[in-house]
Design a protein around this motif. Structure first.
Motif, PDB file in Angstrom:
ATOM      1  N   LEU A 102       0.852  -1.178   0.000  1.00  8.57           N
ATOM      2  CA  LEU A 102       0.000   0.000   0.000  1.00  8.57           C
ATOM      3  C   LEU A 102       0.890   1.232   0.000  1.00  8.57           C
ATOM      4  O   LEU A 102       1.771   1.368   0.833  1.00  8.57           O
ATOM      5  N   TYR A 103       0.645   2.103  -0.947  1.00  9.58           N
ATOM      6  CA  TYR A 103       1.437   3.327  -1.045  1.00  9.58           C
ATOM      7  C   TYR A 103       0.523   4.513  -0.828  1.00  9.58           C
ATOM      8  O   TYR A 103      -0.525   4.612  -1.451  1.00  9.58           O
ATOM      9  N   VAL A 104       0.920   5.404   0.051  1.00  2.37           N
ATOM     10  CA  VAL A 104       0.085   6.554   0.363  1.00  2.37           C
ATOM     11  C   VAL A 104       0.881   7.836   0.147  1.00  2.37           C
ATOM     12  O   VAL A 104       2.048   7.903   0.499  1.00  2.37           O
ATOM     13  N   GLY A 105       0.248   8.818  -0.449  1.00  2.00           N
ATOM     14  CA  GLY A 105       0.931  10.096  -0.662  1.00  2.00           C
ATOM     15  C   GLY A 105       0.027  11.264  -0.330  1.00  2.00           C
ATOM     16  O   GLY A 105      -1.194  11.173  -0.440  1.00  2.00           O
ATOM     17  N   GLY A 106       0.619  12.350   0.095  1.00  2.00           N
ATOM     18  CA  GLY A 106      -0.155  13.560   0.328  1.00  2.00           C
ATOM     19  C   GLY A 106      -1.133  13.464   1.482  1.00  2.00           C
ATOM     20  O   GLY A 106      -2.203  14.049   1.441  1.00  2.00           O
ATOM     21  N   ILE A 107      -0.756  12.736   2.514  1.00  2.00           N
ATOM     22  CA  ILE A 107      -1.658  12.643   3.654  1.00  2.00           C
ATOM     23  C   ILE A 107      -1.909  14.016   4.246  1.00  2.00           C
ATOM     24  O   ILE A 107      -3.015  14.319   4.665  1.00  2.00           O
ATOM     25  N   THR A 108      -0.874  14.830   4.262  1.00  2.00           N
ATOM     26  CA  THR A 108      -1.040  16.144   4.892  1.00  2.00           C
ATOM     27  C   THR A 108      -1.928  17.060   4.064  1.00  2.00           C
ATOM     28  O   THR A 108      -2.365  18.090   4.554  1.00  2.00           O
ATOM     29  N   ASN A 109      -2.192  16.675   2.827  1.00  2.00           N
ATOM     30  CA  ASN A 109      -3.082  17.506   2.021  1.00  2.00           C
ATOM     31  C   ASN A 109      -4.447  17.682   2.670  1.00  2.00           C
ATOM     32  O   ASN A 109      -5.100  18.706   2.509  1.00  2.00           O
ATOM     33  N   MET A 110      -4.877  16.671   3.397  1.00  2.00           N
ATOM     34  CA  MET A 110      -6.173  16.745   4.064  1.00  2.00           C
ATOM     35  C   MET A 110      -6.251  17.947   5.008  1.00  2.00           C
ATOM     36  O   MET A 110      -7.323  18.501   5.235  1.00  2.00           O
ATOM     37  N   LEU A 111      -5.094  18.309   5.543  1.00  2.00           N
ATOM     38  CA  LEU A 111      -5.082  19.416   6.491  1.00  2.00           C
ATOM     39  C   LEU A 111      -5.442  20.728   5.806  1.00  2.00           C
ATOM     40  O   LEU A 111      -5.821  21.689   6.458  1.00  2.00           O
ATOM     41  N   LEU A 112      -5.302  20.771   4.503  1.00  2.00           N
ATOM     42  CA  LEU A 112      -5.581  22.010   3.777  1.00  2.00           C
ATOM     43  C   LEU A 112      -7.064  22.175   3.476  1.00  2.00           C
ATOM     44  O   LEU A 112      -7.509  23.270   3.152  1.00  2.00           O
ATOM     45  N   GLN A 113      -7.823  21.106   3.567  1.00  2.00           N
ATOM     46  CA  GLN A 113      -9.248  21.173   3.247  1.00  2.00           C
ATOM     47  C   GLN A 113     -10.012  21.781   4.415  1.00  2.00           C
ATOM     48  O   GLN A 113      -9.874  21.322   5.540  1.00  2.00           O
ATOM     49  N   PRO A 114     -10.847  22.777   4.136  1.00  2.00           N
ATOM     50  CA  PRO A 114     -11.571  23.424   5.242  1.00  2.00           C
ATOM     51  C   PRO A 114     -12.459  22.443   6.021  1.00  2.00           C
ATOM     52  O   PRO A 114     -12.653  22.622   7.219  1.00  2.00           O
ATOM     53  N   GLU A 115     -12.966  21.403   5.349  1.00  2.00           N
ATOM     54  CA  GLU A 115     -13.819  20.470   6.100  1.00  2.00           C
ATOM     55  C   GLU A 115     -13.043  19.675   7.137  1.00  2.00           C
ATOM     56  O   GLU A 115     -13.627  18.981   7.954  1.00  2.00           O
ATOM     57  N   PHE A 116     -11.713  19.783   7.105  1.00  2.00           N
ATOM     58  CA  PHE A 116     -10.944  19.038   8.089  1.00  2.00           C
ATOM     59  C   PHE A 116     -10.145  19.961   8.994  1.00  2.00           C
ATOM     60  O   PHE A 116      -9.046  19.638   9.405  1.00  2.00           O
ATOM     61  N   SER A 117     -10.733  21.115   9.277  1.00  2.00           N
ATOM     62  CA  SER A 117     -10.032  22.020  10.177  1.00  2.00           C
ATOM     63  C   SER A 117     -10.141  21.522  11.619  1.00  2.00           C
ATOM     64  O   SER A 117      -9.492  22.028  12.509  1.00  2.00           O
ATOM     65  N   ASP A 118     -10.961  20.515  11.808  1.00  2.00           N
ATOM     66  CA  ASP A 118     -11.143  19.968  13.151  1.00  2.00           C
ATOM     67  C   ASP A 118     -10.151  18.836  13.392  1.00  2.00           C
ATOM     68  O   ASP A 118     -10.123  17.852  12.659  1.00  2.00           O
ATOM     69  N   VAL A 119      -9.351  19.003  14.426  1.00  2.00           N
ATOM     70  CA  VAL A 119      -8.301  18.030  14.696  1.00  2.00           C
ATOM     71  C   VAL A 119      -8.867  16.635  14.938  1.00  2.00           C
ATOM     72  O   VAL A 119      -8.294  15.636  14.527  1.00  2.00           O
ATOM     73  N   ALA A 120     -10.004  16.571  15.604  1.00  2.00           N
ATOM     74  CA  ALA A 120     -10.586  15.255  15.908  1.00  2.00           C
ATOM     75  C   ALA A 120     -10.911  14.493  14.623  1.00  2.00           C
ATOM     76  O   ALA A 120     -10.630  13.297  14.502  1.00  2.00           O
ATOM     77  N   LYS A 121     -11.481  15.212  13.663  1.00  2.00           N
ATOM     78  CA  LYS A 121     -11.820  14.566  12.390  1.00  2.00           C
ATOM     79  C   LYS A 121     -10.579  14.025  11.703  1.00  2.00           C
ATOM     80  O   LYS A 121     -10.530  12.891  11.245  1.00  2.00           O
ATOM     81  N   ILE A 122      -9.581  14.895  11.610  1.00  2.00           N
ATOM     82  CA  ILE A 122      -8.318  14.500  11.006  1.00  2.00           C
ATOM     83  C   ILE A 122      -7.792  13.245  11.670  1.00  2.00           C
ATOM     84  O   ILE A 122      -7.389  12.288  11.025  1.00  2.00           O
ATOM     85  N   HIS A 123      -7.826  13.260  12.971  1.00  2.00           N
ATOM     86  CA  HIS A 123      -7.233  12.149  13.690  1.00  2.00           C
ATOM     87  C   HIS A 123      -7.940  10.840  13.375  1.00  2.00           C
ATOM     88  O   HIS A 123      -7.310   9.818  13.137  1.00  2.00           O
TER      89      HIS A 123
END
Lengths: 339, 339
Positions: free
Chosen positions: A231-252
């Motif tokens: 399994l290869y994953v890239g750009g995980i931190t990109n999610m942090l840029l999306q306004p719908e994920f400004s909530d740390v709990a969601k991200i986590h």
DNA sequence: ATTAGCACTCGAAAGAGTTGAGTGCTAACA
DNA sequence: TGTTAGCACTCAACTCTTTCGAGTGCTAAT
């Protein structure tokens, strides 16, 4: 069922929301060039679209946002395939024209280019073991008591595993054994290896070459507990840029799913051939139900051997992302075919 | 310089702040068993400690929090080494008693156990190339035109790289070449490989075995552009649990540094032998200046070959973390020595 | 030297007022 | 009859105030 005007409005709303992530009001819609009727009319249509379940309000006097049903309709009926932008085109060509000859390199580059171009998280499931076959087994001695077993597949993938050699094993026996294994197992699909090792060979070796039986017992251990992590994953931190994920709990909670490689691999594995889209609640994992997952498969000899996916907010740029995935899965398929 | 009472108060404040991440007031301190004097006295002492730069206020009437100077003093003078808790002890023993024989396995397990036990982010720099030597080079043909070169080190590490074989290359030449390379290069430290390949061998081969020169030209390309990625990271999402990182922007900038493997590797590489602590601004990377980084080194034959590190908020559980790192680096060193 | 007492500070939480972007509905219009 | 102008209404977001309480520093008494 839906009037042309309703379709138009739905389309405008979704297109706009994908860009801005903000609720869209009737006035804003009426400003669009393609819209020729007044805000009041639009409001009426929007009320109908809401009754039909395609739109939602965030509160009683807010503008509208697409519902999941809205996205689904959009994806199924309103989406028109667009050509890749010259920039996207160029970037991807650049990656695939550099003459890659290694499986992992192709996949790694694809993951990277996908996440960079889209600003979403890209996930690729590497070639499935049942499509790859054993090319060669090698044993290389590191010291008197340790060695590393190397397993090469026809795709150029290399697995290795160190193991210690018990005193009672004669190095020559080990070598003999590896020769036997290579004779009999080359060309066998990786997925069948454990079974083949276990059943077929155990008896044969017991019969023909008693002296390597002990060696085999140890080597088998080393070969069997491979669990290829593909399994290869890239750009995980990109999610942090999306306004719908400004909530740390969601991200986590989202990250915690992505981290479970086994789960993610199973999700990707179970995808049908071609391009497939899961929107919000359509995803089985509750943690992913604020997201959309778009998958495409790539093939070798007509057989589906892996999946590439993009994970993003529900308001993904569907048409662009689909074009990208389509292009990329084709390029991957083509690349592998040429080898 | 500091009175016993001041030390006591400083210690209590830091211990408490590490637990709660909240400013500590004089009243709260006075409630502690080991404190025998009144809040007013404590306030006076705290004012002095603040003047000396060991404490800070978050606003004019808040309780105190430790300053970076405070942490530094705490770490240098107040920290007493504690024994590992039975649970920590057991967990680590469990990992190292399972008889691992592979380098990467040891490191991967260590990263995991560290981040699980501490809830911080753990980073391990794998064995340095100058400490590992070449054990063997192997070429395995995948097809008429492609092959994979495999490079095994004395640590059991395996690097591989596929490459395409140009038509003008005779497979036999390639084989001959690999034999020559193995004869001459086995035992050479990995870090010297490029140089050795480049200078020494080019001339020799040109002289002795003209016919393999072309083959060498291609193989060299395949062997040279290895850039072993020996950085292992675990528990990145743990940062999301720390209250000081409830801000998405902070998380994002921190993650972006961790993602730069080259940068992180350099930071870890430049650490001195033994345990080392960088608090806040002491870290060179601005993105890490809200964090503390604690590093320990592990060795092979007395030579430092890698670094293990924990990245967390400045209010880390220093004493426990130090014990853990100490224990783990020792266990790693011991494990490698036994091979 | 220590501490009790007290005035003072300031963030956090709760409440009140304002604004503005949005709505739904009604009545007029083409 | 479908469209639109007009208008009252809603509600999140923002600002401003108030209140509360946990904390401080300072002074005077012990």
């Amino acid at each position: 069922m839906l009037s042309t005007r309703q379709l138009l409005i739905l389309q405008v709303i979704i297109d706009e929301f994908i860009q801005t992530a903000q609720p869209i009001g009737s006035r804003a819609i009426s400003k669009k060039d393609e819209i020729t009727f007044s805000p009041a009319t639009i409001r009426n249509e929007m009320a109908d679209l809401e009754d039909l379940g395609f739109l939602e309000k965030t509160h009683s006097s807010s503008g509208r946002i697409p519902s999941e049903k809205g996205y689904r309709y959009y994806v199924d009926h309103l989406l028109m395939p667009i050509d890749l932008s010259p920039r996207d085109e160029q970037t991807i060509s650049g990656v695939f024209n550099q003459g890659m000859v290694e499986f992992e390199q192709v996949i790694q580059n694809s993951v990277n280019v996908l996440s960079e171009l889209t600003n979403y998280t890209s996930i690729i499931l590497g070639p499935e073991v049942y499509a790859t076959t054993l090319k060669q087994i090698q044993i290389i001695h590191l010291s008197k008591t340790t060695a590393v077993a190397i397993l090469v597949t026809n795709t150029g993938h290399v697995e290795h595993r160190s193991f210690s050699i018990p005193k009672e094993i004669n190095p020559l026996d080990l070598e003999k054994l590896v020769n036997i294994l290579n004779e009999r197992l080359v060309g066998v699909p990786i997925i069948q290896l454990p079974k083949r090792l276990q059943i077929e060979l155990t008896s044969i070796i017991d019969h023909y070459v008693k002296d390597v039986a002990t060696a085999f017992k140890y080597l088998k251990g080393a070969l069997l507990d491979q669990q290829p992590n593909n399994l290869y994953v890239g750009g995980i931190t990109n999610m942090l840029l999306q306004p719908e994920f400004s909530d740390v709990a969601k991200i986590h909670s989202l990250y915690s799913v992505i981290e479970q490689e086994e789960t993610m691999a199973n999700i990707l594995r179970s995808q049908d051939q071609g391009i497939h889209i899961s929107i919000g609640q359509e995803n089985k994992m509750t943690e992913m139900q604020d997201c959309s997952l778009i998958t495409a498969t790539y093939t070798l000899k007509g057989q589906q051997i892996g999946t590439i996916a993009l994970l993003g907010p529900k308001r993904m740029e569907y048409s662009r992302v689909i074009s990208l995935l389509d292009r990329l899965s084709n390029d991957m398929t083509k690349t592998f075919k040429n080898w």
